[in-house]
Design a protein around this motif. Structure first.
Motif, short mmCIF file in Angstrom:
data_model
loop_
_atom_site.label_atom_id
_atom_site.label_comp_id
_atom_site.label_asym_id
_atom_site.label_seq_id
_atom_site.Cartn_x
_atom_site.Cartn_y
_atom_site.Cartn_z
N ASP A 164 52.68 -1.94 26.60
CA ASP A 164 53.42 -1.25 26.00
C ASP A 164 53.43 0.58 25.63
O ASP A 164 54.08 1.47 25.50
N SER A 165 51.73 1.01 25.76
CA SER A 165 51.73 2.20 26.11
C SER A 165 51.79 2.95 26.78
O SER A 165 51.44 2.72 28.38
N ASN A 166 53.26 4.04 26.93
CA ASN A 166 53.08 5.48 28.06
C ASN A 166 51.46 5.86 28.32
O ASN A 166 51.63 6.26 29.99
N THR A 167 50.97 6.27 27.40
CA THR A 167 50.39 6.77 27.91
C THR A 167 48.88 6.19 28.96
O THR A 167 47.92 6.12 29.44
N ILE A 168 48.81 4.76 27.79
CA ILE A 168 47.93 4.25 28.59
C ILE A 168 48.01 3.38 29.79
O ILE A 168 47.17 3.64 31.16
N ARG A 169 49.44 2.70 30.47
CA ARG A 169 49.34 2.59 31.36
C ARG A 169 49.85 3.35 32.36
O ARG A 169 49.19 4.43 33.66
N ARG A 170 50.31 5.60 31.74
CA ARG A 170 49.95 6.50 33.07
C ARG A 170 48.24 6.40 33.87
O ARG A 170 47.88 7.18 34.53
N SER A 171 47.54 6.47 31.76
CA SER A 171 45.96 6.94 32.63
C SER A 171 45.26 5.76 33.79
O SER A 171 45.10 6.72 34.22
N GLY A 172 45.74 4.78 33.73
CA GLY A 172 44.76 3.93 34.21
C GLY A 172 46.13 3.86 35.73
O GLY A 172 44.97 3.29 36.57
N GLU A 173 46.90 4.25 35.74
CA GLU A 173 47.58 4.62 37.00
C GLU A 173 46.43 5.16 38.12
O GLU A 173 46.49 5.44 39.07
N ILE A 174 47.14 6.83 37.27
CA ILE A 174 46.40 7.98 37.57
C ILE A 174 44.42 7.20 38.06
O ILE A 174 44.60 7.76 38.93
N PHE A 175 43.90 6.74 37.21
CA PHE A 175 42.12 6.21 37.91
C PHE A 175 42.11 5.05 38.79
O PHE A 175 41.34 5.49 39.83
N LEU A 176 43.19 4.64 38.75
CA LEU A 176 43.18 3.59 39.41
C LEU A 176 43.75 3.68 41.15
O LEU A 176 43.10 3.41 41.79
N THR A 177 44.61 4.58 41.09
CA THR A 177 45.58 4.93 42.40
C THR A 177 44.91 6.25 43.26
O THR A 177 44.12 6.55 44.54
N GLN A 178 43.65 7.04 42.55
CA GLN A 178 42.86 7.40 42.88
C GLN A 178 41.85 7.36 43.43
O GLN A 178 41.51 7.44 44.23
N ALA A 179 40.99 5.43 43.15
CA ALA A 179 40.56 5.01 43.14
C ALA A 179 40.94 4.31 44.87
O ALA A 179 39.47 3.57 45.56
N GLY A 180 41.88 3.87 44.61
CA GLY A 180 42.45 3.71 46.31
C GLY A 180 43.54 2.35 46.30
O GLY A 180 44.32 2.00 46.92
N CYS A 181 43.39 1.82 44.55
CA CYS A 181 44.36 1.00 44.08
C CYS A 181 45.79 1.24 44.47
O CYS A 181 46.33 2.11 44.80
N LYS A 182 46.17 -0.02 44.85
CA LYS A 182 48.34 -0.15 45.02
C LYS A 182 48.41 -0.74 43.58
O LYS A 182 48.32 -1.64 42.95
N VAL A 183 48.82 0.19 41.86
CA VAL A 183 49.21 -0.21 41.18
C VAL A 183 50.60 -0.16 40.93
O VAL A 183 51.37 0.50 41.28
N VAL A 184 50.80 -1.69 39.72
CA VAL A 184 51.80 -1.63 39.08
C VAL A 184 52.10 -1.67 38.14
O VAL A 184 51.33 -1.57 37.37
N LEU A 185 52.96 -0.97 37.38
CA LEU A 185 52.54 -0.91 35.74
C LEU A 185 54.20 -1.68 35.26
O LEU A 185 55.24 -2.02 35.91
#
Length: 154
Positions: free
Chosen positions: A33-54
């Motif tokens: 539910d935290s936008n900050t956690i969702r965004r940081s997780g998305e950035i970290f995982l996308t940089q590693a090549g993952c396809k991320v759905v929030l």
């Protein structure tokens, strides 16, 4: 014998480091539910090549899990409407997703909280705020088959 033990653990760490740099194609659903956690997780995982759905809560997360069939799911423990424990239990009770790894994200890290997570089927606990390294290591650990874990037909 001792050298072989340390050599194997060093070798495994090197393999995990190489794998974690490119996780392309790994599908991840991150429910928090935290936008900050969702965004940081998305950035970290996308940089590693993952396809991320929030997803921003458990109900939204369940819908995204069904639609996207992820390889791994991260779920915040404390969310409105449907908390992380309930969300994890519902995911794990579904035949199609019972073997999908679920990692609980929480700032609550007591023995009781870990036990409760285990009871609902969580595969791992990750304490917030998480680092890029810990997030990538969790994905790598749960989505890549290591040679010593391989099934050799025995």
């Amino acid at each position: 014998m001792l050298f072989q033990y340390f050599g194997a653990s060093i070798d495994k760490k090197l393999r995990m480091a190489n794998v974690s740099e490119n996780l392309s194609g790994i599908r991840v659903v991150l429910i928090d539910d935290s936008n900050t956690i969702r965004r940081s997780g998305e950035i970290f995982l996308t940089q590693a090549g993952c396809k991320v759905v929030l997803a921003e809560d458990g109900f939204d997360g369940l819908s995204k899990v069904v639609d996207n069939k992820p390889d791994i799911i991260f779920v915040d423990v404390m969310m409105p409407r449907l908390d992380g424990y309930q969300t994890c239990a519902l995911i794990k009770s579904h035949n199609e997703f019972k073997n999908t790894p679920v990692v609980m994200l929480t700032s609550k890290d007591s023995l009781f909280d870990r036990a409760r997570g285990k009871l609902v089927g969580a595969d791992q606990y990750l304490t917030k705020p998480f680092s890029k390294k810990s997030l990538i290591e969790a994905v790598t650990m749960h989505t890549t088959k290591q040679p010593e874990d391989a099934d050799y037909g025995n």
